[in-house]
Scaffold this active site. Structure first.
Site, PDB file in Angstrom:
ATOM      1  N   ARG A 197       1.328  -5.725  -5.060  1.00 42.12           N
ATOM      2  CA  ARG A 197       1.323  -6.645  -3.908  1.00 42.12           C
ATOM      3  C   ARG A 197       1.742  -8.070  -4.309  1.00 42.12           C
ATOM      4  NH1 ARG A 197      -0.518  -4.502   0.820  1.00 42.12           N
ATOM      5  NH2 ARG A 197      -2.031  -2.804   0.782  1.00 42.12           N
ATOM      6  N   GLY A 219       0.819  -1.218   0.000  1.00 37.55           N
ATOM      7  CA  GLY A 219       0.000   0.000   0.000  1.00 37.55           C
ATOM      8  C   GLY A 219       0.849   1.262   0.000  1.00 37.55           C
ATOM      9  N   ASP A 265       5.577  -5.279   6.609  1.00 43.50           N
ATOM     10  CA  ASP A 265       6.093  -6.519   7.213  1.00 43.50           C
ATOM     11  C   ASP A 265       6.141  -7.669   6.207  1.00 43.50           C
ATOM     12  OD1 ASP A 265       3.316  -6.277   7.285  1.00 43.50           O
ATOM     13  OD2 ASP A 265       3.087  -7.623   8.967  1.00 43.50           O
ATOM     14  N   ASP A 266       5.079  -7.814   5.400  1.00 46.43           N
ATOM     15  CA  ASP A 266       5.068  -8.922   4.443  1.00 46.43           C
ATOM     16  C   ASP A 266       6.139  -8.730   3.362  1.00 46.43           C
ATOM     17  OD1 ASP A 266       3.048 -10.488   5.595  1.00 46.43           O
ATOM     18  OD2 ASP A 266       1.467  -9.293   4.662  1.00 46.43           O
ATOM     19  N   LYS A 269     -26.413  16.583  16.165  1.00 46.24           N
ATOM     20  CA  LYS A 269     -27.464  15.612  15.840  1.00 46.24           C
ATOM     21  C   LYS A 269     -26.949  14.261  15.356  1.00 46.24           C
ATOM     22  CE  LYS A 269     -28.362  17.462  11.214  1.00 46.24           C
ATOM     23  NZ  LYS A 269     -29.327  17.928  10.270  1.00 46.24           N
ATOM     24  N   TYR A 270     -25.640  14.133  15.177  1.00 44.42           N
ATOM     25  CA  TYR A 270     -25.140  12.856  14.663  1.00 44.42           C
ATOM     26  C   TYR A 270     -24.053  12.244  15.539  1.00 44.42           C
ATOM     27  CZ  TYR A 270     -27.228  14.094  10.135  1.00 44.42           C
ATOM     28  OH  TYR A 270     -28.081  14.431   9.136  1.00 44.42           O
ATOM     29  N   GLY A 324      -5.588   0.466   9.051  1.00 49.16           N
ATOM     30  CA  GLY A 324      -4.703  -0.238   9.975  1.00 49.16           C
ATOM     31  C   GLY A 324      -5.163  -1.677   9.927  1.00 49.16           C
ATOM     32  N   LYS A 353       8.150   0.652   5.530  1.00 53.49           N
ATOM     33  CA  LYS A 353       7.022   1.454   5.059  1.00 53.49           C
ATOM     34  C   LYS A 353       5.717   0.884   5.563  1.00 53.49           C
ATOM     35  CE  LYS A 353       4.433  -0.051   2.521  1.00 53.49           C
ATOM     36  NZ  LYS A 353       3.517  -0.779   1.631  1.00 53.49           N
ATOM     37  N   THR A 354       4.811   1.639   5.964  1.00 54.96           N
ATOM     38  CA  THR A 354       3.382   1.344   6.095  1.00 54.96           C
ATOM     39  C   THR A 354       2.734   2.382   6.999  1.00 54.96           C
ATOM     40  OG1 THR A 354       1.610  -0.149   6.752  1.00 54.96           O
ATOM     41  CG2 THR A 354       3.674  -0.454   7.929  1.00 54.96           C
ATOM     42  N   ILE A 355       1.633   2.923   6.499  1.00 54.12           N
ATOM     43  CA  ILE A 355       0.902   3.887   7.326  1.00 54.12           C
ATOM     44  C   ILE A 355       0.419   3.220   8.599  1.00 54.12           C
ATOM     45  CG2 ILE A 355       0.141   5.333   5.394  1.00 54.12           C
ATOM     46  CD1 ILE A 355      -2.692   3.966   5.881  1.00 54.12           C
ATOM     47  N   ASP A 356       0.283   1.882   8.576  1.00 52.22           N
ATOM     48  CA  ASP A 356      -0.288   1.163   9.722  1.00 52.22           C
ATOM     49  C   ASP A 356       0.565   1.282  10.988  1.00 52.22           C
ATOM     50  OD1 ASP A 356      -2.083   0.421   7.831  1.00 52.22           O
ATOM     51  OD2 ASP A 356      -1.801  -1.726   8.029  1.00 52.22           O
TER      52      ASP A 356
HETATM   53  P1  FBP Z   1       0.705  -1.894   3.657  1.00 52.89           P
HETATM   54  O1  FBP Z   1       0.796  -2.732   4.903  1.00 52.89           O
HETATM   55  O2  FBP Z   1       1.067  -2.600   2.426  1.00 52.89           O
HETATM   56  O3  FBP Z   1       1.478  -0.616   3.814  1.00 52.89           O
HETATM   57  O4  FBP Z   1      -0.800  -1.445   3.448  1.00 52.89           O
HETATM   58  C1  FBP Z   1      -1.552  -1.009   4.513  1.00 52.89           C
HETATM   59  C2  FBP Z   1      -2.942  -0.622   4.109  1.00 52.89           C
HETATM   60  O5  FBP Z   1      -3.017   0.750   3.820  1.00 52.89           O
HETATM   61  C3  FBP Z   1      -3.917  -1.037   5.196  1.00 52.89           C
HETATM   62  O6  FBP Z   1      -4.061  -0.020   6.144  1.00 52.89           O
HETATM   63  C4  FBP Z   1      -5.145  -1.383   4.404  1.00 52.89           C
HETATM   64  O7  FBP Z   1      -5.906  -2.379   5.036  1.00 52.89           O
HETATM   65  C5  FBP Z   1      -4.602  -1.928   3.124  1.00 52.89           C
HETATM   66  O8  FBP Z   1      -3.363  -1.313   2.933  1.00 52.89           O
HETATM   67  C6  FBP Z   1      -5.483  -1.650   1.946  1.00 52.89           C
HETATM   68  O9  FBP Z   1      -4.956  -2.291   0.833  1.00 52.89           O
HETATM   69  P2  FBP Z   1      -5.290  -1.945  -0.660  1.00 52.89           P
HETATM   70  O10 FBP Z   1      -4.492  -0.736  -1.022  1.00 52.89           O
HETATM   71  O11 FBP Z   1      -4.796  -3.143  -1.401  1.00 52.89           O
HETATM   72  O12 FBP Z   1      -6.737  -1.704  -0.759  1.00 52.89           O
END
Ligand code: FBP
Length: 554
Positions: free
Chosen positions: A145, A81, A175-176, A242-243, A251, A202-205
């Site tokens: 991916r 991602g 990680d993968d 109201k919401y 993540g 790398k990963t926003i997660d």
């Molecule tokens: P990475 O671990 O590859 O960085 O991706 C994280 C992520 O953004 C998750 O937060 C999300 O669940 C997933 O990618 C969404 O994947 P896709 O871009 O294939 O829809």
């Protein structure tokens, strides 16, 4: 190409480097620490990584490394991602390579790991690089991916590298992808292919971290982007009154993003998946807790609020975790048989026959929309695509049912109307914050220094990052150090262990100490948009998570 005013300005931004990386590249030397072990399952991981297991931690110091001046061709892959700052990792790597030798070349593999296997690449030149400095996105070379794990793929990768004279590959991934990098690095070394493999976190997660990898890049920018949006929604909620806004946040497993956003915005509710798992909370218990907060706020006349839901929650609810684990194995083992079933009714009866009784009950308890979402294709790593599961809607619907019950027994007299949001893709390609711009550039530059030190099977490490960049420390750690064995596609595999939210660490404890107040009162913070220019206390702040983890409160 037409450019926005911000893009023009960002081209001029010079990312900051740790002091050691400002030296001439030939004056940077590796200092080796003690041998390392994997985080768990040492014997099994060691057996699979005969040549790259247990190598020492590396720190860079001033010294001498004449090899850094050698002409070299390097390949780079963006994997998985998108995350803000990917272009700056490439820019740092490019500038490092060119600082070593102007004739050295950087090749970008197109469309992710498959580019390496298919020899689809582009030589990155000054003109190309300069169009992407300090910008968001992965569009300079694209991402993908594709899982690299077959020997045939590795052999093709060697062919590609040989054709292009490439002797090092940098894998920018989560990680993968870094697990795959480690496996590929081991294969190359065993085969004596003369190609080193270096990873970048790398990963926003935010779940690829440890004491040496303090943050995965992109987490800073993504959480600031989501927090801006949550703050805006909080202002709207507090204005309209109201919401209830149910906001699912990306993540895939860990709740770091939700936790950081809760710390930044002081939303009324934030569910932390890791706590749900630790306390063995059922779906029903989570719903009851939310309904209780809604009722308490309503009793004070506040029929509004904001609830943050981590995307990966469903896999941490004990009964759902068991269900998903069995579904993953079943769908991997009996893929063909399942694929032949024509309709959902048929799939349901097949599942009733194949699932364990308790898992079948958990499946049946879910609304049909969620049942269908749980059966969607897994990603190439065998993970459920949680971004496609509408947990925010599942929860709000169940909360509504609970409140209706409470109404009948006189425990709730207010109004409940829900709005749903999913913040994920909005934050993955934002212009990197100054932190991510600097951190990513440093990670990339440092990846070249690791290559120049003759290392393979390492991940680029920049530490001390809650402090100003002059105090940052550069080095590397073996990828095998982060590994353990896990069940994937029905088999035990070596994988980098995800760093989940730790319930005894400062970020969660800070949240837990404040959450009751944030739930009942309205203490919203409005972080506003990321600022790139202006005072350092506004523009150069790392995440609250990073600061709290490093013992800083302000
Ligand atoms: P990475 O671990 O590859 O960085 O991706 C994280 C992520 O953004 C998750 O937060 C999300 O669940 C997933 O990618 C969404 O994947 P896709 O871009 O294939 O829809």
């Amino acid at each position: 190409m037409e450019l926005s005013p911000l893009q023009k300005e960002r081209y001029k931004y010079q990312p900051k480097l740790p002091t050691i990386l400002k030296s001439n590249v030939e004056d940077i030397q590796a200092e080796f620490g003690a041998a390392t072990e994997s985080v768990a399952d040492q014997a099994a991981v060691k057996a699979l990584f005969e040549t790259t297991y247990g190598t020492p931690v590396v720190a860079f110091k001033n010294g001498s490394n004449p090899n850094a001046k050698n002409k070299i061709n390097v390949g780079v892959i963006l994997s998985g991602g998108q995350a803000p700052g990917g272009h700056n990792v490439i820019a740092g790597l490019y500038d490092g390579i060119k600082a070593g030798n102007k004739e050295s070349k950087l090749f970008g593999f197109l469309g992710g790991p498959s580019g390496l296997v298919d020899n689809s690449c582009l030589e990155i030149t000054d003109a190309i690089m300069d169009e992407y400095r300090n910008t968001g996105g992965f569009d300079i070379i694209g991402s993908g991916r594709t899982k690299l794990e077959e020997e045939a793929q590795f052999d093709k990768a060697i062919e590609t590298c040989n054709k292009n004279g490439i002797s090092a590959v940098v894998v920018i991934g989560g990680d993968d992808s870094n697990t795959n990098a480690a496996v590929m690095g081991e294969y190359f070394k065993k085969k004596d292919a003369g190609i080193s493999v270096i990873g970048c976190p790398k990963t926003i997660d935010g779940d690829l971290k440890n004491e040496h990898i303090e943050a995965s890049f992109g987490f800073d920018t993504a959480t600031k982007t989501y927090s801006e949006l949550i703050g805006n929604i909080q202002r709207d909620a507090n204005s309209a009154k109201k919401y209830w806004h149910f906001i699912k946040l990306m993540g895939r497993s860990a709740s770091h993003i939700a936790l950081e956003c809760a710390l930044q915005t002081q939303a009324n509710i934030c569910i932390i998946s890791e706590e749900v798992e630790a306390k063995k909370m059922t779906l029903r218990a989570i719903v009851d807790n939310i309904a209780e907060v809604v009722a308490k706020r309503s009793a004070k006349g506040n029929n509004f609020g904001v609830a943050l839901i981590p995307e990966g929650l469903i896999e941490f609810i004990p009964e759902m975790k068991l269900l998903i684990a069995q579904l993953n194995d079943l769908l991997a083992e009996k893929e063909e048989e399942f694929g032949k079933i024509a309709d959902f009714a048929g799939q349901k009866s097949w599942l009733q026959a194949n699932l364990k009784a308790e898992n079948a009950t958990a499946f049946t308890s879910l609304p049909e929309s969620i049942q269908k979402q749980l059966l969607l294709d897994r990603d190439p790593h065998g993970n459920v695509q949680v971004s496609l599961i509408e947990t925010e809607k599942l929860l709000s619907e169940m909360v509504k049912e609970k409140l209706d019950e409470m109404k009948k027994s006189g425990k709730f007299a207010g109004k409940f109307a829900a709005q749903h949001h999913f913040f994920g893709y909005e934050g993955r390609c934002a212009f990197p914050s100054n932190f991510d711009a600097d951190y990513c550039y440093s990670l990339g530059y440092n990846a070249f220094i690791l290559i120049a030190a003759g290392l393979t099977g390492y991940i680029s490490s920049i530490k001390n990052t809650a402090h100003p960049s002059e105090k940052w420390l550069a080095g590397g750690i073996p990828l095998t150090m982060m590994m353990n064995m896990e069940q994937r596609h029905g088999k035990q595999k070596p994988v980098i262990k995800k760093a989940l939210v730790e319930l005894d660490a400062a970020p969660f404890k800070t949240f837990a100490a404040n959450r009751d107040k944030w739930a009942e009162e309205t203490c919203y913070l409005f972080p506003g948009a990321i600022q790139y220019y202006g005072p350092a206390e506004v523009c150069d702040q790392p995440t609250k998570t990073l600061k709290l983890e490093q013992g800083l409160t302000n």
